[in-house]
Each structure stands twice: as structure tokens, then as C-alpha cells.
Enzyme design. Structure first.
Site, PDB file in Angstrom:
ATOM      1  CD  GLU A 198      25.219 -28.831  11.201  1.00  8.26           C
ATOM      2  OE1 GLU A 198      24.976 -28.444  10.043  1.00  8.26           O
ATOM      3  OE2 GLU A 198      25.740 -28.098  12.066  1.00  8.26           O
ATOM      4  CD  GLU A 209     -10.272  12.346   0.806  1.00  7.21           C
ATOM      5  OE1 GLU A 209     -10.621  11.188   0.455  1.00  7.21           O
ATOM      6  OE2 GLU A 209      -9.087  12.656   0.984  1.00  7.21           O
ATOM      7  CG  HIS A 245      -9.135  10.610   4.193  1.00  4.36           C
ATOM      8  ND1 HIS A 245      -8.480  10.317   3.020  1.00  4.36           N
ATOM      9  CD2 HIS A 245      -8.424   9.985   5.167  1.00  4.36           C
ATOM     10  CE1 HIS A 245      -7.428   9.570   3.274  1.00  4.36           C
ATOM     11  NE2 HIS A 245      -7.381   9.341   4.574  1.00  4.36           N
ATOM     12  CD  GLU A 266      -8.849   9.093  -4.284  1.00  3.38           C
ATOM     13  OE1 GLU A 266      -9.371  10.179  -3.969  1.00  3.38           O
ATOM     14  OE2 GLU A 266      -8.143   8.423  -3.492  1.00  3.38           O
TER      15      GLU A 266
END
Length: 1373
Positions: free
Chosen positions: A754, A132, A129, A337
Site C-alpha cells: 500500500e 492512384e 494505392h 491528394e
């Protein structure tokens, strides 16, 4: 993961800045001492290392380059770029490791250089980002720390770089960083240009493929993500960190969940313990993070235990980078972060470096935990790349690198480790103890399997069946694996719910990209993808002559065995390709499509252990999908379901030859027909009954229990199926079944199998089902190679003929050729007369003997065209002068590619942007929207008004071209018209969406750009704006607004082109006739209307003969076939449920006969074919449906843009090379067009041979036959010679006689005049009369002069009704 958007910053900002600006003075002293120490050790590094600050792009590049080239010793550092951002900034990466190898060359070489054997790769990525920014500065500082530490001999840092291959990327989003502002802590998106997103406004951490995502991301808008994914593909990263800002916490996978709960849901990965260990390694060394209470402004109550959190538990992030690393690569990534403030002041950077230094180093060192080693060939000792390393109990595997090396991160514990790779026997090492600290070394030595030589797949050798026939040819070892070869059997026996199945399919598509392609044919009611895995040696390509096969499972949601068997089959084929001769031969000679679940919604409602229940059998709308297909005997009243329509569309897209539909509830193979016209249980024989019995037996014979014929004794004790097969209707009557629809509507032969008496058996029983059916599944695929196959070719040019019909005498079931002229016709043993026919060709028949077993007989047909003898006239050159131009050839190839299978799908998938219409635009908004397009794309658009409506609204026309408003007669011209009925505005919105889509993708999508460069596109979105203004949304049947303000239905106002009729026309009609249709320069017109779901073609008026009917129907069918439901011919409109329109197309007069229609006028007077598209049952549906309607129609609209470049395109010149205009071109003695200025002409025609007759006054006529291809235009260059015959006589004789005659006449006239002059008597009154006549003549001249001036003045002012805005937007920009 990005920090959240928070409020509450403003009151606390001054206090926060004071806190951030404060630093202990001791920190400065320590930094000064460190700097002095570094200078002493390595002066140049010190000189280039100013105090920490934020660097712009130029300084960042210079600093990193200086560090790599000047400060670091040789072989320690390398700076390179992995790509560019949206605005062209480099995405720099600094590689740091001891003894770096030289950079390799080649298309697959990594710019950073090759990996180092045995040394794990670690990457740290920051500034994802743009606002950031702390991570960006920290990675530059970390790089300097590592280089200086190496130089000064720091033991820890030297050990780190000696053993680790480290990559530092300071900025993944340099464009965003350039817009961000220092001190912006909150990164408020309300502030223009905050920098979070990239230059295209995309959040990079929401733009990666996601395991739980509903759709693939648009990677064209995120070049940064695309570059990173490609870089990861070239490397085998083991560990990664993603550095963000906005909080202080370590966040680990998964970042989202299948339900996408906004927060509070722990989404656990298979390596949850490892991720928590890695996250704690960072957090425990960070002074703030380890507290778990970052106290960020506005989030003071937020607590993270131990400073770590599961990403999805914090908040759900779809499309995140860390999950992509883990799910699609070997790499374990954690998101950190780093600070509450996203863009902290530069004065705070030194303190943040102190907070993060130890955490960064410790995290990098954790790449050495777990296990590591090499996987080698036991014979050659060569490393084995792409070997799978599996840890028992952890559902997440990794693969080895190019040297056979691997690193598998694990927490301390005891494990069982398995290594496996295709072509080798797997090896498991048990009780491997992993301790704290360095990894445990576990090397593997794998023994190669003994592979049997594989037969040449290019030869037409039969694939053998299990029938024992003495005279079978080419029976090879592909029948069964030899005793020396042990095929790798599936290991994944469990019930796969949708997310699990989705991951499984993506995993195999990712691990075996050379033989797989995962795609979706549509969505279920609940929007789950209907996935198909293609397995072929050339996935994504129809190889000429190679048959296409499909398996479909789980049509009834609670019948699950087929779903799991098909997943097992995918695993089996992938893992054994290249080593098992049988599998390799099948994959190389067959294009296999596998749909594990046709009813994923029903499956999710079903319950394990269900023996014979119905819970989950139907789809989410509670319809039985195997009673939902159009039926030959009964009208199916239930509406077609999304799953049904998706499969029908799928079957129309691919040339399937053979198919099986896997069910549960019994144990038998069921073949067509499934019902009969009486609706009772009775044998209903198809024309291919004997063939169906044989291919049914090929499956049943390999399943011992099925072959016995007594499947479910406990449930149905009296049920008996001889040899395990039955005719469907003889068992019980099933109207609306899928297998019959396959047989009757496509080239595909389908059976229903089947698989067992219990519909949803327990998971532990699944291995038994695989063992019972494994051989049957393979043998049934082989049946696609029986009968006859070959090509139908044109005798003239050797090209394949599309849609030629292959008929077998006494079997009333023809099949048709595919695009390249290839065909496949399944047949049982016997002798057959096979006849091939095609429009414009003479048919051809051959007697063919089909042997027993599954040997396929290759039979090619070469057809000659009808009337191949040339008529009188010179044979023209069939290539234009510029056809050899590379640009022309390139464009021809583009048209071919777009016409090929999935060509338009690829265009849509690679488009740079799409539009999402969400509302209707009344006249004012429509005008503003068109002006906006014109102003924003002035180089490719021109907006003009064709005229005004009764209420003085402009009738806008938008031209899209690379040279708008300039004459380019050599380019085809297409028009799109909508809104002729104002109460049906869907077409208007679709054309506005088309215009915006084309403009947005110009110069960004190659195909769209070339189409616009080579086409003149005219869009008239609203022909009846007055009616549109009074129509009401969501009014599906009202006629309010259908007519114009005079109450006239405009589609009845296009009457004959006489002057008398012209004066009586409505102004809207007059505008489009005079300014568009009568220009006579359009090649194709598409009109959009509403009220049903079909396409009509001329004529709307009742006529006995429709000229060029096949071409007109072809154009209508092209639109319908590219629409997901229109071609089915069932509109499902209210009060029209019994409506059946074959192929979704109909002659206009048969649909709604009326006079004066626009398309009739276009064909008759504009010489332009026009089709009318009815987009849906509702005239004016709610705006919420617009996105769906656009998605349904955009492929068809683009198909018309492609189609306008086909047909015949020619140039007419005289023998001196001068163009001849207004030449009449007559095709098939009916269709007439004229050459335009420059001598060009263009006409659309259905594929096949057509007669062309060109004539012009004074020139010899030309008669030729021209072959029109289905995928490219045929270029015709006609050169005229002067006509040397006049009145049927030689030109020289006629000229001589005419000259002599004229001379005699002149001589006679002179004699008569002389005689009369001599006898003339000039009387006085004669002069008087002459003068009187002269005076009268002068008076007449004066009156004419006065009238002329008045006429000129009135002409000068007669155009004053034009508005100012009309003048403005009709000018060329």
C-alpha cells in the site's frame, strides 16, 4: 491517406474527360523550348526523356537506371531497391544529393548508402494505392527536373541538392499499379482488380502500426510496408510526402483518434502548428489546392480551408503511414491528394506537372526550417548518436543521427531546447529564436558522467540489501550510486490515461530495444490490452539461472500511484542502464516484468483527487479483482474475470520468483496469508512467514514514512504497523486475493504494498511519491537474489531436469525446476536441509547455509536414475542413423523452440494468415468446405470417406501431409476427431479452422511448413453428422442430436473388438474403428466434445489400475496448460459453479464413468493414447462465440502437433541392417506397441526415465532404459541379434539332436512301409472302391468350382454402394 470512395462519377465522366484533355497550346511550346534547352546542356538526358506518360515496371526501372547512371553526373544519383512487392517487383528508390558517399557493406548497411553528416534526409513516396498513379509519374518527372537543373546550373536546384539528401520512391505498390486501368477516376472497388490494394488484397495505408490501434497489423501480408519500415529504421528521415489521388488537399496528422470517430473529430498532434505550416507550403503553391474547393465529382460541396485538413477531421484512417512516420520515427510526413481523378489520362500529365512542380520543390525546401546542429562529447568531440532533442512545451522528441547531427522542424518562435543521452549530463539552451527561412544552428556539447566499473554479471556476487551485517561478502558500489554518479531521474510526472500510457510504453520499447520488450498478457473487459514491459539485457529470453521478477500495479482502478510509479521505474531503468552500476547490475542479472495496470477499465472511470472512494475500484463487470482468485479456504462464487484469468495464465507461463502488487489507501507492506479458514482478522501464518517478514522489511525500511508505522493518522488514528509491515489476515480478512494465489499455485512469492493514504492524488504530488519509493522499488527487486539457486541435472547426460521438486525440511512449501533444470528458492538466513526429487530419479539432499543479507547461495544437484543397472541384453545405440542429418537437427531445434517459453505464441504471431470462424457449417457446407480445401491445396491434402452414417452421410477424413495418402511409417501420425455427439459441434468448427490455418500457412510460415512436412495429420471433423443436422444453435443443454439416427450414444458403442460385437456396431463407429483406429499407426489422438471445460484421459470405464497414467495425464495437462482458462480448473458452468478440477484435467472414469468409449478403445486396441477435450460449458453456443473459442484453443491444438514429435522414436533392424517389423515394444512392463513397416515405432511418454523391452521371434530380447526429454524426441536404434538358444539350450546342440532324431524316424518309417507292401493283397473290389471314391471326389470338385465362381462374382459387385463423389475425393491429387 487515400481519397474516399465516391459515387456520382458516371454522369460526369464524358465532361470530365473533355476538360482533362484540353490544354493551352502555349504549354506545348514552353515544353518544347525547355526540351531543346536541356538537350543543349546535356544531350544524353534529352535523348532519354520522352513526353510524360505512364511507365510499366520494366520501363520505369530502365528510365530510373538511365537517369542515375547515364544522365546524372557521378556522385549525384543512385538507384537502389529497398525490397520486393508481394509479386516480386522491385521497390525502387532514387537517391539524389551532391557528393554521395560509397555504399557500405554489412547486414545493417542501407543499399542506398550511408547518410551525409549534417544533411537532412527527405523522402517522397507515391503510388501507395496502385490505382492512384499521378504521384508515380510526377516523381519520375521531378527526378529529371532535378538532374537537368543540376547539369544546366540552375542555382535553386543546385542549392537544394547541395544541402538536401533526397529520396524519391515512385511506387510503393507496383503490383496494384499493374492491375489498375488508365482513366479509372473513381477506383471503384466493385471492379475486379482495381489496383488499390496490394497483391494480397491489403490496403497499404491501413497496414502500419497505429498508436490508437487495437491490434498489431499482420505485416506478413504487406511485404511493401515491412520493407518501408525497415528502410526507415536504417535512416533518420526528417521530412516526407505521401502522394495520393482522389481529391485535391493536403492532409496532416493525426489520421485517426482513440475513439475512431468516422469524421469530424480533429485529432491534434503535438506538432500541429508545424504540420499546418508544411501543408500550407504545398497547398499555397498549387493552383487548385489553395482554393480549398477541389470540386471533385460527387463531392462538389467539400471545402478545405486553405487547401489543408487534419486527417482524422476529414475521415478516420487507422494504420496510416503518415502517423507511423511521426509517432515511431523522427519524420514529419504530410499526405497530398493531387487530383480528383485517381488514374488520369496520360495526356493530362504535363498540366499536372505544372500544377505541382513549385509545390514539390517548396515542400522539399521546408526541411531546412526550425533548428539544426550537432550533439557532441565535450571531451572527444565525437558525435553522439541517439541523443534526445526535446523542445519544452512540445511532447514529441527526436533523436540524433549517426554523426550526432539533428534537424528539428519548428515554426518561427522562441524555444527552450534540451539535449540528453545516456551517460552524459543533459544540457538545455534557452530562448532559441527560430525565424522564417533557414534553420537556427544550435550545437550541444555534453559532459560524460563518471561511471563506476560494473562487476562481472556472470559471477554469483550477491546483490546487497540495506541490512547492516558485518560479515556480508562482496559488498560493492552497487549498493548506492557513488557521489560522483548522478542517476537520471524520471521527468514524466503526470497521470497517464490508457492512450497516453500506451504511447509511453511503445516509446520506451522503441527507444531501448536492446533491453526492453513490450507484450500483452490479455485484454480487459473493455478490450484494453494488459501491457507488460520486460526489462532485461536479453529481452524475450529466459536465461538459464537468471530469476524472473514482476511488479503489478493498478489492480484497483482508482488506486493509481502504483501505475505511475511503475511507469517512472521503466523510465528510470531504461535511462540509467549502462551508466548507473546499480541499475545495470539489476537489469543484467534479473529478468524484470512490469505491468503498470491490471485494471485499465476501472482507471478510466476513476477521478483525480479521490482519497478513499470506490469509483473505478472494480473492473467493468463490477468485480473486485483482488477478491476474484481461487482461495485455499473459501469457494469464490464470483466468475473469474478476464483480467484475473489473463494474469493467472501469465503466471503459469513464466517462472516468477518474487512479485509485488501495488495498491493505495494506506502505507504498509502486507504479506501472506491474506485470510484464514475462520474468515476473521487474525494472524494467518504461511510456511515461509519469517522470509516474508524479511522481504517486506526490505521495502518498508527504504520508505521512512512507511517504516514509522503510523501511516494515515488523520483517517485511521489508531492504526499502527510495526516497522511498516503486517500480516494480511491480521490486518483484515481478504478471501480470493492475488498474493496468496501466487504463493500457493506457483513458485512466486508475492507481497501487497500500500503506497499511500490517498488513492488518486493530484498529479503535482507524484514526484514526492517517486522520491519516497524509488529506493524501495529497487531494493525489493534485489530480494529475488537471496536464498539458494542452482540447477538440477541428470547424472547421465548432464541435462537439466524439468519439474524436479525442491523441498526444504520443516517448511511445507516446495518449488519446482523450470525447463532447463534451473530453480530459485528464497530463504531467510539459516541452515537448511534441501531435498531434490524427480520422477524416475533417486532423490538427493544437502545441508545448505544461507547467510544474512541477500547473498544467494548456488547449490546444484545431480540426480541418478533409479534402476540404472542394465538388464540382460545388448545396450542399443541411442541415436538413429540419420540423427546427424542437418535437416533432422534443424527440425529438432524447431521442436525445441516451439516447446520453449513463448514458442507457440511466436508461431501464431508470425503466421502468414489466421482464420476467423464466424458460422456453423451443416453437413452440406462442411462437405463443400472440405472439398474446397482439397481442391485448393491438392499437394498437401487428401479427402476420403471412412464410411457412411445411418442416413447415408459421408464421414469425412482429411489428411494433411506433404505426401498425402502415401505410406511414411517413419513419420508420427496424429488424428483429431470431433462431433461424436452431434449436439456439440464446436469441435467440428475448431478442426475445420485448424485445417484451413495449416493449409494457408504452408510454405508461408516456416514452423507450420516443417510440421506438415514431418507429420501425418488426420482430421475427422464430424463423426455423427446425422445428430449434427438436428441439433439447434444456442441450445446449451439440450440432448437433441447427441445420439445418432438410431438413438445410440456413439461414445458407448466402442465395445470389445470381438467379431460378435463388431457386427452389432453402429455404422459410424464401425467406420472409424476399421479405417482409423485398428490401423494401429497413430501416435496420438485428440477428441473434441462439449458441455464443460476440461480434458479427460483414459479410462472412461472404472478400472483399478490405469496403465501409463502419468503419460496420459501429461498429454491432457499439455492441452489444458496452453488454454487460457482451462488449466484453472473452474469451468464456471451453470449448476457447476462449485466444480473444481485440479489443473483442468481428470481421469475419464472420475468425470463421467461409462463403458464403450472411443478413447478407451483407442488405447486398448489401437495402442494409441487419446484425450477428450471439452471445449466449453455450452453444447451449441452461438456462432458469434466461435472466434473466441478458436482463439482459446488454437495454441493447445498446435501444442499437440508439437507434442507428437516427442517421446521415444525408434528403428529396429537386424545385424544386417534389415528392418524388423511387428516387433513387440513393451514400455514400463505395461504399454505395448509394435514396429511398423520399415521397423519404425513411436510412443509418447512423460519426461523421465522409462524401461523398454523389445522382443521378436527368433531374436534376442533387448532391455534398456531410455530418458525422455520434455522438448525433443529420444531416438533409439535397436539392432537385433539372432537368438542362439532354443528351449534354453545352445542352438548348435538342439539342431544336431533334432537332425539325428529326424533321420532315425525316416529310416524306421521306410522299413515299416516295405513290410506292409509285401503283405498287401490287391483285390478287384478294392479297385472298384478306389474308382467309386475317385468319382465322388470329382463331383465334389465340380460343386466347389461352381460355388467359387459365384463367390467371386458376388465379391466383384459387393462394393457398389460406394458413391461417385466418394471415389472422386479419395483419389490422390
Amino acid at each position: 491517406m487515400a481519397g474516399r470512395w465516391r459515387g456520382g462519377w458516371a454522369p460526369l465522366l464524358p465532361l470530365l474527360l473533355l476538360q482533362l484533355l484540353w490544354r493551352p497550346e502555349a504549354a506545348h511550346i514552353k515544353k518544347a523550348e525547355a526540351a531543346a534547352s536541356t538537350t543543349a546542356a546535356y544531350g544524353s538526358l534529352s535523348a532519354a526523356a520522352p513526353g510524360m506518360h505512364y511507365m510499366d515496371e520494366a520501363e520505369l526501372a530502365s528510365s530510373l537506371r538511365s537517369l542515375a547512371e547515364d544522365a546524372a553526373p557521378p556522385g549525384l544519383a543512385r538507384l537502389f531497391s529497398i525490397g520486393r512487392s508481394g509479386e516480386g517487383r522491385e521497390l525502387w528508390v532514387l537517391r539524389l544529393s551532391a557528393h554521395l558517399p560509397q555504399v557500405e557493406v554489412g547486414p545493417e548497411a542501407d543499399p542506398g548508402g550511408p547518410p551525409i553528416a549534417g544533411r537532412p534526409q527527405v523522402k517522397l513516396v507515391a503510388n501507395m494505392h496502385g490505382d492512384e498513379t499521378l504521384g508515380r509519374a510526377l516523381l519520375v518527372r521531378l527526378a529529371r527536373e532535378l538532374v537537368s537543373g543540376w547539369v544546366r546550373g540552375d542555382a535553386r536546384l543546385r542549392r537544394l541538392l547541395d544541402s538536401t539528401d533526397l529520396y524519391l520512391m515512385p511506387s510503393l505498390n507496383p503490383d496494384g499499379f499493374a492491375r489498375a486501368a488508365e482513366g479509372d477516376c473513381a477506383g471503384d472497388r466493385s471492379q475486379a482488380g482495381s489496383g488499390r490494394e496490394n497483391a494480397q488484397g491489403r490496403d497499404l495505408n491501413r497496414s502500419f502500426p497505429d498508436q490508437f490501434g487495437s491490434a498489431q497489423p499482420d505485416l506478413a501480408a504487406v511485404p511493401e510496408v515491412r520493407a518501408l519500415m525497415e528502410w526507415m529504421r536504417r535512416n533518420r528521415f526528417v521530412l516526407s510526402a505521401n502522394l495520393h489521388g482522389g481529391s485535391v488537399v493536403a492532409s496532416y496528422p493525426y489520421d485517426d483518434s482513440a475513439v475512431h470517430q468516422s469524421s469530424g473529430l480533429y485529432s491534434k498532434s503535438a506538432d500541429d502548428e508545424v504540420f499546418k505550416y508544411l501543408a500550407k507550403a504545398y497547398a499555397s503553391n498549387h493552383p487548385i489546392m489553395k482554393t480549398g474547393t477541389p470540386n471533385c465529382p460527387g463531392e462538389e460541396k467539400e471545402v478545405f480551408e486553405g487547401g489543408i485538413t487534419n486527417g482524422a477531421h476529414w475521415y478516420d484512417v487507422e494504420g496510416g503511414m503518415q502517423d507511423y512516420n511521426y509517432v515511431w520515427a523522427n519524420c514529419f510526413e504530410v499526405t497530398f491528394e493531387l487530383s480528383c481523378c485517381k488514374y488520369p489520362p496520360a495526356s493530362q500529365l504535363e498540366l499536372e506537372w505544372e500544377n505541382n512542380r513549385e509545390s514539390l520543390l517548396t515542400f522539399i525546401e521546408k526541411v531546412h526550417i526550425g533548428i539544426k546542429g550537432f550533439v557532441r562529447d565535450s571531451v572527444t568531440q565525437a558525435g553522439l548518436e541517439n541523443a534526445t532533442i526535446a523542445v519544452a512545451g512540445i511532447a514529441h522528441n527526436i533523436t540524433t543521427g549517426r554523426f550526432g547531427d539533428y534537424h528539428r522542424l519548428l515554426v518561427p518562435r522562441t524555444y527552450n531546447i534540451t539535449a540528453a543521452v545516456v551517460g552524459y549530463l543533459p544540457v538545455t539552451v534557452v530562448n532559441v529564436e527560430v525565424k522564417e527561412g533557414n534553420a537556427t544552428v544550435v550545437d550541444f556539447s555534453l559532459k560524460p558522467t563518471i561511471a563506476v566499473p560494473i562487476s562481472d554479471p556472470t559471477q554469483d556476487t550477491p546483490v546487497t540489501a540495506t541490512d547492516s551485517a558485518p560479515n556480508t561478502t562482496n559488498v560493492t558500489s552497487t549498493e548506492r550510486p557513488t557521489p560522483a554518479h548522478q542517476a537520471i531521474q524520471p521527468k514524466d510526472f503526470r497521470h497517464h490515461h490508457f492512450p497516453d500510457m500506451e504511447i509511453f510504453l511503445r516509446k520506451y520499447a522503441n527507444e531501448y530495444p536492446s533491453i526492453t520488450r513490450l507484450y500483452s498478457v490479455g485484454k480487459s473487459v473493455e478490450q484494453r490490452e494488459l501491457y507488460v514491459m520486460e526489462i532485461s539485457d536479453n529481452p524475450g529470453i529466459h536465461e538459464l539461472g537468471e530469476p524472473e521478477f514482476k511488479y503489478i500495479g493498478n489492480m484497483h482502478g482508482n488506486e493509481v500511484v502504483g501505475r505511475e510509479l511503475l511507469l517512472n521505474l521503466i523510465e528510470y531503468l531504461c535511462k540509467n542502464y549502462g551508466t548507473d552500476p546499480e541499475v545495470t547490475d539489476l537489469v543484467q542479472r534479473t529478468r524484470i516484468h512490469i505491468m503498470p495496470s491490471m485494471n485499465p477499465d476501472g482507471y478510466e472511470k476513476s477521478q483525480e483527487g479521490d482519497r478513499d472512494g470506490t469509483l473505478g475500484r472494480n473492473n467493468s463487470n463490477n468485480y473486485d479483482l483482488n477478491r476474484n482468485f481461487p482461495d485455499q479456504f473459501f469457494q469464490i462464487s464470483d466468475p473469474l474475470q478476464p483480467e484475473t484469468m489473463a494474469v493467472m495464465n501469465w503466471l503459469k507461463t513464466y517462472p516468477f520468483v518474487l512479485s509485488a502488487n501495488l495498491h493505495g489507501g494506506s502505507l504498509v507492506v502486507n504479506y501472506p496469508y491474506d485470510d484464514d479458514q475462520r474468515g476473521i482478522a487474525t494472524y494467518s501464518r504461511s510456511p515461509d512467514d519469517s522470509l516474508f517478514q524479511q522481504i517486506a522489511l526490505s521495502y518498508a525500511k527504504e520508505n521512512a514514512q512507511m517504516f514509522q508505522g503510523h501511516p494515515c493518522v488523520e483517517m485511521y488514528p489508531d492504526e499502527y504497523f510495526p516497522h511498516g509491515i503486517t500480516n494480511g489476515a491480521h490486518w483484515y480478512n481478504v478471501p480470493g486475493g492475488m498474493q496468496d494465489w501466487n504463493y500457493l499455485n506457483t513458485n512466486c512469492f508475492e507481497l501487497t504494498i500500500e503506497l499511500g493514504c490517498v488513492k488518486y492524488p493530484k498529479a503535482e504530488e507524484l514526484p514526492r511519491y517517486w522520491e519516497q519509493n524509488r529506493r524501495s522499488l529497487l531494493q525489493f527487486i534485489k530480494q529475488v537474489h537471496r536464498g539458494v539457486k542452482g540447477f538440477v541435472l541428470d547424472a547421465t547426460d548432464g541435462q537439466g531436469i524439468l519439474n524436479a521438486t525442491i523441498s526444504v525440511a520443516n517448511i511445507n512449501h516446495p518449488v519446482s525446476t523450470y525447463m532447463g533444470g534451473d530453480y530459485w528458492r528464497l530463504l531467510a538466513q539459516g541452515t537448511y536441509k534441501i531435498t531434490v526429487s524427480a520422477r524416475g530419479y533417486n532423490s538427493e539432499s544437502k545441508i545448505v547455509k544461507v547467510g544474512d543479507k541477500s547473498a544467494v547461495q548456488v547449490v546444484n544437484f545431480t540426480l541418478t536414475r533409479k534402476d540404472s543397472k542394465m538388464e540382460e541384453g545388448k545396450m542399443p545405440d541411442i541415436n538413429m542413423a540419420d540423427a546427424s542429418d542437418p535437416l533432422t537437427k534443424e527440425f529438432e531445434m524447431l521442436i525445441k523452440n516451439l516447446s520453449a517459453e513463448n514458442g507457440l505464441e511466436h508461431l501464431l504471431l508470425t503466421s502468414a494468415a489466421d482464420v476467423l470462424p464466424y458460422r456453423y457449417r451443416p453437413y452440406k457446407d462442411l462437405s463443400m468446405f472440405l472439398r474446397g480445401l482439397n481442391l485448393n491445396y491438392p499437394l498437401i491434402t487428401n479427402l476420403t470417406s471412412l464410411g457412411q452414417s445411418i442416413e447415408f452421410r459421408q464421414i469425412w477424413s482429411l489428411e494433411i501431409s506433404n505426401k498425402p495418402n502415401q505410406s511414411e511409417p517413419e513419420e508420427p501420425k496424429i488424428r483429431f476427431v470431433a462431433g461424436i455427439h452431434g449436439n456439440a459441434p464446436v469441435g467440428t468448427e475448431l478442426l475445420l479452422a485448424l485445417a484451413e490455418f495449416l493449409c494457408m500457412n504452408y510454405q508461408k510460415n516456416l514452423a507450420v511448413t516443417k510440421l506438415i512436412d514431418r507429420t501425418r495429420i488426420v482430421i475427422v471433423p464430424s463423426l455423427n453428422p446425422d445428430g449434427r443436422e438436428i441439433a439447434q444453435e444456442r441450445d446449451c443443454v439440450s440432448k437433441i442430436g447427441q445420439t445418432n439416427a438410431h438413438g445410440k450414444d456413439l461414445d458407448t458403442d466402442f465395445t470389445s473388438n470381438s467379431s460378435q460385437q463388431s457386427g452389432a456396431r453402429e455404422p459410424e463407429t464401425k467406420a472409424i474403428i476399421e479405417n482409423l483406429i485398428m490401423k494401429q499407426d497413430f501416435s496420438l489422438s485428440v477428441a473434441l466434445d462439449g458441455g464443460s471445460l476440461l480434458v479427460t484421459y483414459p479410462y472412461d470405464k472404472p478400472v483399478q489400475t490405469v496403465e501409463n497414467r502419468e503419460t496420459l495425464r501429461h498429454l491432457a495437462s499439455l492441452y489444458a496448460n496452453n488454454h487460457p482458462t482451462m488449466y484453472l480448473g473452474q469451468s464456471s458452468c451453470p449448476n457447476k459453479s462449485d466444480e473444481n478440477i485440479p489443473g483442468g484435467v481428470m481421469l475419464g472414469a472420475e468425470w463421467h464413468s461409462h463403458l464403450g468409449s472411443m478413447k478407451d478403445f483407442s488405447v486398448a486396441y489401437g495402442h494409441c493414447p487419446e484425450i477428450t477435450v471439452y471445449t466449453g460449458c455450452c453444447y451449441f453456443p452461438g456462432a458469434a462465440q466461435l472466434q473466441t473459442l478458436w482463439a482459446e484453443n488454437k495454441k493447445s491444438l498446435l501444442a499437440m502437433l508439437v507434442e507428437v514429435h516427442k517421446g521415444i522414436y525408434g528403428l529396429v533392424q537386424d545385424r544386417h541392417g534389415r528392418p524388423v517389423s511387428k516387433v513387440e515394444i513393451v514400455l514400463n512392463e505395461r504399454v505395448k506397441v509394435s514396429t511398423k513397416e520399415g521397423g519404425y515405432f513411436h510412443v509418447l511418454l512423460t519426461p523421465g526415465y522409462h524401461n523398454l523391452h523389445a522382443k521378436a521371434d527368433g531374436y534376442q530380447q533387448q532391455h534398456i532404459q531410455v530418458l525422455v526429454h520434455h522438448d525433443v524426441a529420444t531416438f533409439v536404434h535397436i539392432q537385433f541379434d539372432m537368438d542362439n538358444r532354443i528351449f534354453g539350450l545352445p542352438r548348435e546342440l538342439v539342431v544336431t539332436v533334432a537332425g539325428a532324431t529326424m533321420s532315425a524316424l525316416l529310416l524306421t518309417a521306410c522299413i515299416i512301409w516295405c513290410v506292409c507292401s509285401i503283405k498287401s493283397n490287391r483285390h478287384k473290389d478294392g479297385f472298384h472302391r478306389l474308382r467309386q471314391h475317385h468319382d465322388d471326389y470329382e463331383d465334389e470338385i465340380r460343386m466347389m468350382s461352381t460355388g467359387s465362381k459365384k463367390s467371386l462374382l458376388s465379391h466383384e459387385f459387393q462394393d457398389e454402394t460406394d458413391t461417385e463423389e466418394e471415389t472422386l475425393y479419395s483419389s490422390k491429387h
